[in-house]
Design a protein around this motif. Structure first.
Motif, PDB file in Angstrom:
ATOM      1  N   GLN A  69      -0.735   1.516   6.836  1.00 29.08           N
ATOM      2  CA  GLN A  69       0.000   0.323   7.307  1.00 29.08           C
ATOM      3  C   GLN A  69       1.305   0.140   6.527  1.00 29.08           C
ATOM      4  OE1 GLN A  69      -2.855  -2.852   7.123  1.00 29.08           O
ATOM      5  NE2 GLN A  69      -3.931  -2.108   8.950  1.00 29.08           N
ATOM      6  N   GLN A  70       1.236   0.410   5.230  1.00 33.76           N
ATOM      7  CA  GLN A  70       2.448   0.298   4.401  1.00 33.76           C
ATOM      8  C   GLN A  70       3.492   1.316   4.868  1.00 33.76           C
ATOM      9  OE1 GLN A  70       1.609   0.655   0.189  1.00 33.76           O
ATOM     10  NE2 GLN A  70       3.792   0.514  -0.337  1.00 33.76           N
ATOM     11  N   ALA A  71       3.010   2.511   5.188  1.00 34.28           N
ATOM     12  CA  ALA A  71       3.924   3.549   5.691  1.00 34.28           C
ATOM     13  C   ALA A  71       4.570   3.092   6.991  1.00 34.28           C
ATOM     14  CB  ALA A  71       3.154   4.853   5.906  1.00 34.28           C
ATOM     15  N   ALA A  72       3.740   2.525   7.889  1.00 32.49           N
ATOM     16  CA  ALA A  72       4.271   2.058   9.178  1.00 32.49           C
ATOM     17  C   ALA A  72       5.311   0.956   8.960  1.00 32.49           C
ATOM     18  CB  ALA A  72       3.131   1.559  10.052  1.00 32.49           C
ATOM     19  N   ALA A  73       5.052   0.077   7.991  1.00 28.80           N
ATOM     20  CA  ALA A  73       5.995  -1.018   7.718  1.00 28.80           C
ATOM     21  C   ALA A  73       7.324  -0.459   7.207  1.00 28.80           C
ATOM     22  CB  ALA A  73       5.381  -1.974   6.704  1.00 28.80           C
ATOM     23  N   LEU A  74       7.253   0.509   6.321  1.00 29.77           N
ATOM     24  CA  LEU A  74       8.484   1.121   5.796  1.00 29.77           C
ATOM     25  C   LEU A  74       9.279   1.808   6.907  1.00 29.77           C
ATOM     26  CD1 LEU A  74       7.151   2.707   2.475  1.00 29.77           C
ATOM     27  CD2 LEU A  74       9.035   1.070   2.632  1.00 29.77           C
ATOM     28  N   LEU A  75       8.561   2.504   7.778  1.00 34.41           N
ATOM     29  CA  LEU A  75       9.231   3.222   8.875  1.00 34.41           C
ATOM     30  C   LEU A  75       9.874   2.240   9.858  1.00 34.41           C
ATOM     31  CD1 LEU A  75       6.468   5.947   9.456  1.00 34.41           C
ATOM     32  CD2 LEU A  75       8.732   6.341   8.481  1.00 34.41           C
ATOM     33  N   THR A  76       9.177   1.140  10.108  1.00 34.18           N
ATOM     34  CA  THR A  76       9.731   0.121  11.016  1.00 34.18           C
ATOM     35  C   THR A  76      11.010  -0.465  10.417  1.00 34.18           C
ATOM     36  OG1 THR A  76       7.468  -0.360  11.646  1.00 34.18           O
ATOM     37  CG2 THR A  76       9.120  -1.956  12.326  1.00 34.18           C
ATOM     38  N   GLN A  77      10.987  -0.666   9.113  1.00 31.73           N
ATOM     39  CA  GLN A  77      12.165  -1.200   8.411  1.00 31.73           C
ATOM     40  C   GLN A  77      13.345  -0.231   8.531  1.00 31.73           C
ATOM     41  OE1 GLN A  77      11.191  -1.927   4.313  1.00 31.73           O
ATOM     42  NE2 GLN A  77      13.290  -2.520   3.804  1.00 31.73           N
ATOM     43  N   LEU A 105      11.952   6.486   3.558  1.00 31.62           N
ATOM     44  CA  LEU A 105      11.368   7.416   4.535  1.00 31.62           C
ATOM     45  C   LEU A 105      10.386   8.373   3.831  1.00 31.62           C
ATOM     46  CD1 LEU A 105      11.333   8.701   7.417  1.00 31.62           C
ATOM     47  CD2 LEU A 105      13.140  10.222   6.624  1.00 31.62           C
ATOM     48  N   GLY A 106      10.863   8.953   2.731  1.00 35.42           N
ATOM     49  CA  GLY A 106      10.013   9.885   1.990  1.00 35.42           C
ATOM     50  C   GLY A 106       8.752   9.213   1.479  1.00 35.42           C
ATOM     51  N   GLU A 107       8.907   7.982   0.990  1.00 36.81           N
ATOM     52  CA  GLU A 107       7.740   7.261   0.477  1.00 36.81           C
ATOM     53  C   GLU A 107       6.722   7.033   1.599  1.00 36.81           C
ATOM     54  OE1 GLU A 107       8.598   3.536  -1.411  1.00 36.81           O
ATOM     55  OE2 GLU A 107       6.519   3.272  -2.050  1.00 36.81           O
ATOM     56  N   ALA A 108       7.232   6.654   2.770  1.00 36.99           N
ATOM     57  CA  ALA A 108       6.331   6.407   3.905  1.00 36.99           C
ATOM     58  C   ALA A 108       5.592   7.684   4.295  1.00 36.99           C
ATOM     59  CB  ALA A 108       7.138   5.891   5.093  1.00 36.99           C
ATOM     60  N   VAL A 109       6.324   8.788   4.345  1.00 37.27           N
ATOM     61  CA  VAL A 109       5.688  10.057   4.760  1.00 37.27           C
ATOM     62  C   VAL A 109       4.656  10.491   3.714  1.00 37.27           C
ATOM     63  CG1 VAL A 109       6.121  12.486   5.337  1.00 37.27           C
ATOM     64  CG2 VAL A 109       7.719  10.748   6.100  1.00 37.27           C
ATOM     65  N   ALA A 110       4.980  10.283   2.430  1.00 35.40           N
ATOM     66  CA  ALA A 110       4.040  10.649   1.357  1.00 35.40           C
ATOM     67  C   ALA A 110       2.809   9.747   1.390  1.00 35.40           C
ATOM     68  CB  ALA A 110       4.733  10.556   0.006  1.00 35.40           C
ATOM     69  N   LEU A 111       3.013   8.470   1.685  1.00 35.95           N
ATOM     70  CA  LEU A 111       1.884   7.522   1.705  1.00 35.95           C
ATOM     71  C   LEU A 111       0.800   7.953   2.693  1.00 35.95           C
ATOM     72  CD1 LEU A 111       3.618   4.024   1.557  1.00 35.95           C
ATOM     73  CD2 LEU A 111       1.738   4.772   0.093  1.00 35.95           C
ATOM     74  N   LEU A 112       1.186   8.643   3.751  1.00 28.88           N
ATOM     75  CA  LEU A 112       0.210   9.055   4.759  1.00 28.88           C
ATOM     76  C   LEU A 112      -0.817  10.033   4.205  1.00 28.88           C
ATOM     77  CD1 LEU A 112       2.536   9.562   7.867  1.00 28.88           C
ATOM     78  CD2 LEU A 112       1.013   7.638   7.379  1.00 28.88           C
ATOM     79  N   ASN A 113      -0.462  10.689   3.110  1.00 25.43           N
ATOM     80  CA  ASN A 113      -1.398  11.665   2.547  1.00 25.43           C
ATOM     81  C   ASN A 113      -1.730  11.408   1.091  1.00 25.43           C
ATOM     82  OD1 ASN A 113      -2.371  13.823   4.395  1.00 25.43           O
ATOM     83  ND2 ASN A 113      -0.199  13.822   4.916  1.00 25.43           N
ATOM     84  N   LEU A 114      -1.392  10.246   0.618  1.00 24.19           N
ATOM     85  CA  LEU A 114      -1.737   9.909  -0.762  1.00 24.19           C
ATOM     86  C   LEU A 114      -3.255   9.749  -0.851  1.00 24.19           C
ATOM     87  CD1 LEU A 114       0.188   9.435  -3.117  1.00 24.19           C
ATOM     88  CD2 LEU A 114      -0.108   6.979  -2.765  1.00 24.19           C
ATOM     89  N   GLN A 115      -3.847  10.380  -1.851  1.00 22.76           N
ATOM     90  CA  GLN A 115      -5.307  10.286  -1.996  1.00 22.76           C
ATOM     91  C   GLN A 115      -5.680   9.108  -2.877  1.00 22.76           C
ATOM     92  OE1 GLN A 115      -7.463  12.098  -0.241  1.00 22.76           O
ATOM     93  NE2 GLN A 115      -5.695  13.015   0.761  1.00 22.76           N
TER      94      GLN A 115
END
Lengths: 538, 262
Positions: free
Chosen positions: B70-78, B52-62
């Motif tokens: 998309q990777q964040a969405a995949a993690l959240l779906t999982q 969850l944390g990785e997905a949320v962080a990915l949304l703002n990774l520069q």
């Protein structure tokens, strides 16, 4: 072969430079720190002699109150400031207290600076025995730190505190004024002001040494034609198009009014401002939007310009160096309009909220080794007594409640009996800069003798619509980025709240309050843009 | 949390993950905008919370990229597949709705609205983010151009969501949102006033929002003929915001009212 030799020499030089620099840093560190002593460092970029003298005196005073603490003040030239500061911050070597002006973005503040909100709720101990004893630190600042630099809306924390404020004023040469008009003071009504300008010009022509009645330079020209004239003269129309019932409007409110067709630059109350602006502008050089500061100051100092529109930031220089008798006043525009004309303004713009700007604010650095002591120094520097002395010494506008303004600069005291500003002139707050560029490239049609209101309107208004839409699009993109960034932070604060961190839960709730309002505002703008696209609003 | 001074700083930083729990420590990093560091720590956890944390962080990774989103969405779906009603699952569902609304290359407001509606159906009152689904849904109902409706119908549908708002901060946001919408569409200042009063009662927290809401209450009360309420709100404003640039105008309004004996 020669190539190899050159490479070796180059590598050798790099190695020597590295060693020399390392040695210098190590030696310097050992010179500055002695066991048991706390060394605080404060960095700024105002190299004016009075500012440096103030820091020298006040830091000695602080040291005498705190044996075992030494304060080093680092003076960095303004031209290299941002690069220097960013290198120090990213390298983890930044001083304990550092100037953080409006170019410091939210993410830098969040990563490199210490939030001061918690400390702000407590009284400043250095105000003991003054009228501010027991008052929360935040409430000791004249604007309650309700400005986007001290309290960035996207972060919901106080990160910076100002040391001084700023107001814009008209400086004038009293000797020239008297010689040309017989008056001792500049008239405080628009007709009298314009008549004085005419007499000053005629006086120069008669003497064979032309006099420019009024000059300003790039930044202050924007304030002159923007805040001082346009934004004052459009107070009434801004209030009429405001639907949020908040008395003062923000730039999005202005744009919404435009998108609904409730104001246009070439009709109604806004169009009535251009003739007045031309009348004033005809007394300035036509290139005024692009005149550089040094040129404007040179012309005023050499008595070839009778008036200079600038601000309190120049007070120290002119009050101490002018070779003529100096007068200071506000632009006399606030007087009521001629009878019979529809009212455009309620009165002067209030300077209450604008006095604290982003130019001179300081923050505590998160990597500082002595944060508690650095916070104490910041409290000392923003105490009523010290702020009053600072403002007097550097001839600036104090920012602490009850700190008296020095008599030498009393004309710069903020006007609080005024009204919120009107429509934005340049829409700089939207961030795109398109309207601003349009103004910079077209204003000469309005204020040059060869130009006219008609030629300005003819050339300016067709491009205005496109420029404002581009600025609006830019603003919507920025709002979206803010929402994206805050999503991760809000989620993090909420997760911390779920495991019992009450402060984080509270912060998440506060950030959501702002995020929701900002997103709703952006959606309102998009709604109005879609109505335009479908031809429902012209 | 107060950060200790100099010589213990290194020790403190080393001990933080142990003292707080690794997940908590990584969330703290994210709360300080340290997305890169937070992501690294979350991916090392190898747990559901870590994903969850990785997905949320990915949304703002520069730099922000579509593949990260998309990777964040995949993690959240999982995460949702492993359970969508517990705290982690509810956060994942909220973040997926936010991705549809805000983070994709194009806005998918209809999909976002559907996700908020589904989240709302699970009565998420004890979860701070899931409880926001009603606010975001109301906002899309009020303004989304993807949903063609008349303003009055939008207001009616959004206002009808009020019964679904339970948490105080969500109640505050809801009333602010609806009050502003009544003014934006120029429908019923009386209803706008009622919503602002309710928002004020719920506790508007941010300084500038508080001052704006109080002025709006005063102005609307004056226009609706509720002069006593207008007076009290203006007076409260002058006390609470003595250094606001509207103070002079408000003092004049009060003077004028005094002269008229109202």
């Amino acid at each position: 072969m020669s190539g190899q030799l050159s490479s070796r020499i180059a590598i050798g030089l790099v190695a020597i430079s590295f060693l020399a620099a390392s040695t210098w840093i190590l030696l310097r560190k050992s010179q500055t720190e002695t066991p048991g002593q706390i060394v605080l460092r404060l960095a700024h970029d105002n190299l004016h002699v009075s500012v440096r003298r103030f820091y020298q005196e006040i830091t000695r005073e602080y040291e005498s109150k705190h044996p075992g603490v030494r304060v080093e003040v680092i003076d960095v030239p303004g031209r290299v400031w941002m690069g220097w500061a960013r290198t120090q911050l990213t390298g983890g070597m930044a001083p304990d207290i550092i100037k953080a002006d409006s170019r410091t973005v939210d993410q830098e503040l969040a990563v490199y600076y210490v939030p001061l909100s918690e400390a702000m709720a407590q009284p400043n101990p250095y105000n003991r025995g003054t009228t501010l004893e027991g008052v929360a630190w935040r409430d000791t600042f004249i604007d309650g730190l309700n400005n986007p630099q001290s309290f960035p809306p996207g972060l919901m924390e106080i990160y910076r505190v100002p040391f001084h404020g700023a107001t814009s004023r008209l400086y004038y040469n009293k000797d020239l004024l008297r010689a040309a008009t017989g008056l001792e003071e500049l008239p405080q009504d628009m007709a009298g002001f314009l008549a004085a300008c005419k007499l000053l010009r005629a006086y120069g022509e008669k003497k064979g040494a032309p006099i420019i009645p009024l000059i300003s330079f790039d930044d202050t020209s924007r304030i002159l034609f923007g805040s001082a004239i346009f934004e004052q003269q459009t107070q009434v129309v801004a209030r009429k198009v405001l639907r949020r019932e908040t008395i003062s409007s923000n730039r999005a409110d202005n744009v919404m009014g435009y998108l609904r067709g409730e104001w246009r630059p070439n009709s109604g109350a806004v169009a009535e401002v251009w003739p007045l602006m031309r009348e004033i502008g005809l007394n300035c050089p036509p290139s005024i939007m692009n005149t550089v500061r040094d040129d404007a100051q040179f012309l005023f100092s050499q008595q070839r310009a009778a008036m200079l529109f600038s601000g309190s930031w120049d007070a120290s220089y002119y009050l101490n160096n002018a070779k003529f008798k100096l007068g200071v006043c506000t632009l006399p525009i606030a007087a009521a309009e001629p009878a019979g004309e529809e009212r455009r303004a309620y009165g002067p713009n209030s300077e209450q909220n604008g006095v604290v700007s982003g130019g001179n604010q300081f923050g505590l650095v998160a990597t500082g080794q002595h944060q508690a002591q650095a916070l104490d120094l910041l409290l000392f520097l923003t105490s009523q007594n010290v702020n009053e002395r600072y403002a007097a010494m550097v001839q600036r506008v104090p920012v602490i409640v009850g700190a008296k303004i020095d008599p030498s600069i009393r004309e710069f005291a903020p006007q609080t009996a005024g009204w919120p500003q009107g429509l934005s002139f340049e829409f700089m707050e939207l961030g795109g800069g398109w309207v601003s560029r349009l103004i910079r490239t077209h204003l000469h049609y309005l204020i040059s003798p060869q130009g006219s209101v008609e030629s300005f309107v003819e050339k300016y208004t067709p491009a205005y619509d496109r420029a404002l839409l581009l600025d609006t699009e830019f603003y919507l993109q920025s709002t979206r980025k803010n929402s994206q960034r805050s999503d991760s932070v809000i989620a993090a604060q909420a997760q911390l709240g779920l495991v019992g961190n009450a402060a984080a839960a509270n912060k998440s709730a506060r950030m959501l309050e702002n995020q929701n309002l900002q997103e709703a505002e952006a959606m309102q703008l998009k709604w109005l843009l879609s109505l335009r696209d479908t031809g429902q609003v012209k | 949390m107060q950060i200790p001074q100099h010589k213990f700083l290194g020790l403190y930083l080393a001990l933080v993950p142990c003292l707080m729990g690794a997940g908590e420590s990584a969330w703290s990093e994210m709360a300080q905008y340290r997305f890169k560091e937070a992501r690294a720590h979350f991916s090392a956890l190898g747990t559901r919370e870590g994903r969850l944390g990785e997905a949320v962080a990915l949304l703002n990774l520069q730099p922000r990229t579509e593949s990260n989103v998309q990777q964040a969405a995949a993690l959240l779906t999982q995460i949702m597949a492993d359970g969508d009603r517990d705290e982690t699952g509810l956060t994942a569902r909220y973040m997926l709705a936010r991705i549809s609304q805000m983070h994709g290359a194009t806005d998918q407001e209809i999909d976002a609205a559907q996700r908020y509606r589904e989240l709302l159906a699970d009565s998420p009152d004890n979860h701070p983010l899931a409880a926001q689904s009603v606010i975001k849904l109301a906002m899309l109902t009020l303004y989304s151009t993807a949903l063609p409706r008349e303003p009055s119908q939008r207001l009616e549908l959004a206002a009808a969501l009020q019964g679904r708002v339970k948490r105080p901060e969500a109640l505050r946001d809801f009333h602010l949102l609806i009050g502003r919408a009544f003014l934006f569409y120029q429908i019923s200042p009386e209803k706008a006033l009622a919503h602002f009063e309710a928002a004020w009662e719920a506790g508007v927290q941010n300084f500038s929002n508080r001052s704006d809401v109080l002025v709006a209450i005063a102005e609307l009360a004056r226009k609706c003929g509720r002069l006593e309420r207008a007076r009290s709100a203006y007076e409260q404003f002058l006390i609470e915001f003595p250094r606001d640039d509207r103070g002079h105008a408000i003092k004049l309004i009060l003077q004028e009212k005094g002269q008229k004996g109202t």
